[in-house]
Design an enzyme around this catalytic site. Structure first.
Site, short mmCIF file in Angstrom:
data_model
loop_
_atom_site.label_atom_id
_atom_site.label_comp_id
_atom_site.label_asym_id
_atom_site.label_seq_id
_atom_site.Cartn_x
_atom_site.Cartn_y
_atom_site.Cartn_z
N LYS A 143 0.95 -1.24 -0.07
CA LYS A 143 -0.21 -0.03 -0.09
C LYS A 143 0.96 1.13 0.01
O LYS A 143 1.97 1.26 0.34
CB LYS A 143 -0.78 -0.02 1.29
N ASP A 197 -7.10 4.28 -4.72
CA ASP A 197 -7.78 4.28 -3.44
C ASP A 197 -8.29 5.49 -2.97
O ASP A 197 -8.52 6.27 -3.82
CB ASP A 197 -6.82 3.85 -2.13
O1 2IT Z 1 -8.04 -1.42 -0.72
C1 2IT Z 1 -8.11 -1.93 -1.83
O2 2IT Z 1 -8.02 -3.33 -1.94
C2 2IT Z 1 -7.87 -1.26 -3.20
N1 2IT Z 1 -7.70 0.15 -2.75
C3 2IT Z 1 -7.42 -1.67 -4.29
C4 2IT Z 1 -6.27 -2.23 -4.73
C5 2IT Z 1 -6.09 -2.65 -6.02
O3 2IT Z 1 -4.57 -2.90 -6.09
O4 2IT Z 1 -6.72 -2.48 -6.80
#
Ligand code: 2IT
Length: 446
Positions: free
Chosen positions: A126, A166
């Site tokens: 993340k 996100d």
């Molecule tokens: O919290 C999540 O799963 C997302 N923001 C999507 C992450 C993604 O790589 O599609």
């Protein structure tokens, strides 16, 4: 509690005492693993709990950018590359003033197990920045994104780390990040997901998180021999996740009665459907970050500064941000007859809320299972990019649905195997954990 689990938890609480959200997420997962740790001694032998709670790498960097008046600003950028046992790091980027390393570590940690649950080859990560998108011009956002990725590009790539959107990072931001990366590396490649439909994006990716949460809700209701038809649903948020959930839930015959924003919540007794759902996109695109506009346009009730959890509903679906539904909210929802809560946001409910649900036999779907449809469809976007193909809408949607059905079944089976039938928190944590932990053992001490 198992002595190994408590030893690791205590150690983390001392070492990272200021990382509140990270410790909250780790505590929930580790407590769920008690029985697994007891039954399977290999996890302690290989010190998996210490290893899995420490990111493989954290990149932290300066993001200087200029506003439209020529003033210079500096934000902090991060990428937490948490675990690559199952595949390249995968997870979104969040641009929001509340972003801290603790918050991103919690999200990255959750992402490991969520991605494992999808069954697709993705590790967990993340990233993001404390940059506030609200009130910025397109040009300011573009300059910020260009500066951000000028640093981060050397740490990501289609086989290394694949970010996505996100909170605060939507199609516009992904476009600017993608364009600058392409210019820097001189390669058109699928290193980020959520791309535009004409340049490598997947159909259904915008809808996927919300659709997936509703598919998951359907599966829980099926076990109870119920369906979504005529159910009343309270949603929070009004972004991409709430929009997708509203679309699918109304298609399946449910009625959406609330949405919310930083300014308060809207109660629409007639239901939010059809063009009203489209209007959520208009509000999001306006950049104002306010839901009062909806109440004004459709003459619905607006409750300034409040969260939507005081309304009478059958199902509550938090779609906004972590810890947006607390113990007190849970008590009110339960009193008013709510008997299913589905976390479409990451860690939307506080531990106190989750305890209330368990005490009162309210079914609860944790985010790492219920909102996995977003990242699962990102995984499908990666597959399409690798094949240089584009699937039809129905194909992506059918695959997404099957993935959500499988996640539900795997969580339920794990909860049964460990004598906690119907406890989706324990089921999701155990089912997500075991694959990652075993992969780590098989790959040696790295
Ligand atoms: O919290 C999540 O799963 C997302 N923001 C999507 C992450 C993604 O790589 O599609």
């Amino acid at each position: 509690m198992n002595p190994y689990v408590s030893e690791v938890l205590e150690g983390l609480k001392k070492k990272y005492y200021w990382e509140k959200e990270f410790l909250q997420a780790v505590t929930e997962v580790l407590e769920s693993l008690n029985l697994v740790i007891e039954r399977e001694p290999r996890y302690k032998k290989h010190r998996i709990l210490e290893r899995i709670t420490e990111p493989e790498r954290v990149v932290m960097f300066r993001v200087p950018w200029q506003d439209d008046r020529g003033e210079i600003h500096v934000n902090t950028g991060y990428r937490v590359q948490f675990n690559s046992a199952l595949g390249p790091y995968k997870g979104g980027l969040r641009f929001h003033p509340s972003v801290t390393l603790s918050g991103l570590k919690f999200l990255g940690f959750e992402q490991i197990f969520k991605n494992s649950l999808t069954g697709l080859p993705m590790g967990g990560g993340k990233g993001g920045s404390d940059f506030n998108v609200t009130g910025k011009s397109d040009n300011e956002v573009m300059r910020f994104c260009q500066s951000f990725i000028t640093e981060l590009h050397r740490h990501v790539g289609p086989n290394t780390d694949v970010p996505a959107g996100d909170i605060g990072v939507g199609g516009r931001e992904i476009g600017y990040l993608f364009g600058q990366y392409k210019k820097l590396v001189n390669r058109f490649e699928g290193w980020i997901t959520g791309k535009g439909l004409y340049w490598g994006g997947s159909l259904i990716r915008p809808e996927a998180t919300g659709f997936g949460a509703i598919y998951f809700a359907e599966e829980i209701l099926k076990v109870k021999k119920e369906s979504l038809k005529d159910k009343t649903i309270a949603l929070s948020g009004f972004g991409n996740v709430a929009w997708g959930a509203a679309l699918k839930a109304t298609e399946l015959g449910a009625k959406i009665i609330t949405i919310s924003g930083p300014d308060g919540f809207v109660y629409d007794k007639d239901g939010i459907s059809g063009d009203k759902i489209k209007y959520l996109l208009t509000m999001r695109a306006s950049g104002r970050d306010m839901v009062k506009d909806y109440a004004d346009k459709y003459k619905a009730e607006f409750h300034s500064g409040k969260r939507p959890w005081s309304v009478k509903c059958d199902i509550a679906i938090p779609c906004a941000i972590q810890n947006e539904l607390d113990g007190e909210d849970a008590k009110v929802l339960i009193k008013k007859g709510c008997n299913l809560v589905v976390e479409a946001s990451n860690m939307g409910c506080t531990p106190e809320a989750v305890t209330e649900f368990a005490k009162n036999q309210v079914s609860f779907a944790p985010g790492k299972a219920a909102n996995a449809g977003g990242v699962a469809t990102s995984g499908l976007e990666m597959s399409q990019n690798s094949m240089r193909l584009k699937w039809e809408k129905n194909e992506v949607d059918a695959r997404l649905k099957q993935i959500m059905v499988n996640i539900h079944a795997n969580c339920l089976t794990a909860s049964q195997e460990y004598d906690q039938e119907g406890n989706y928190v324990i089921g999701a944590n155990i089912a997500g954990f075991k694959k990652v932990a075993d992969a780590m053992i098989e790959q040696g001490l790295v």
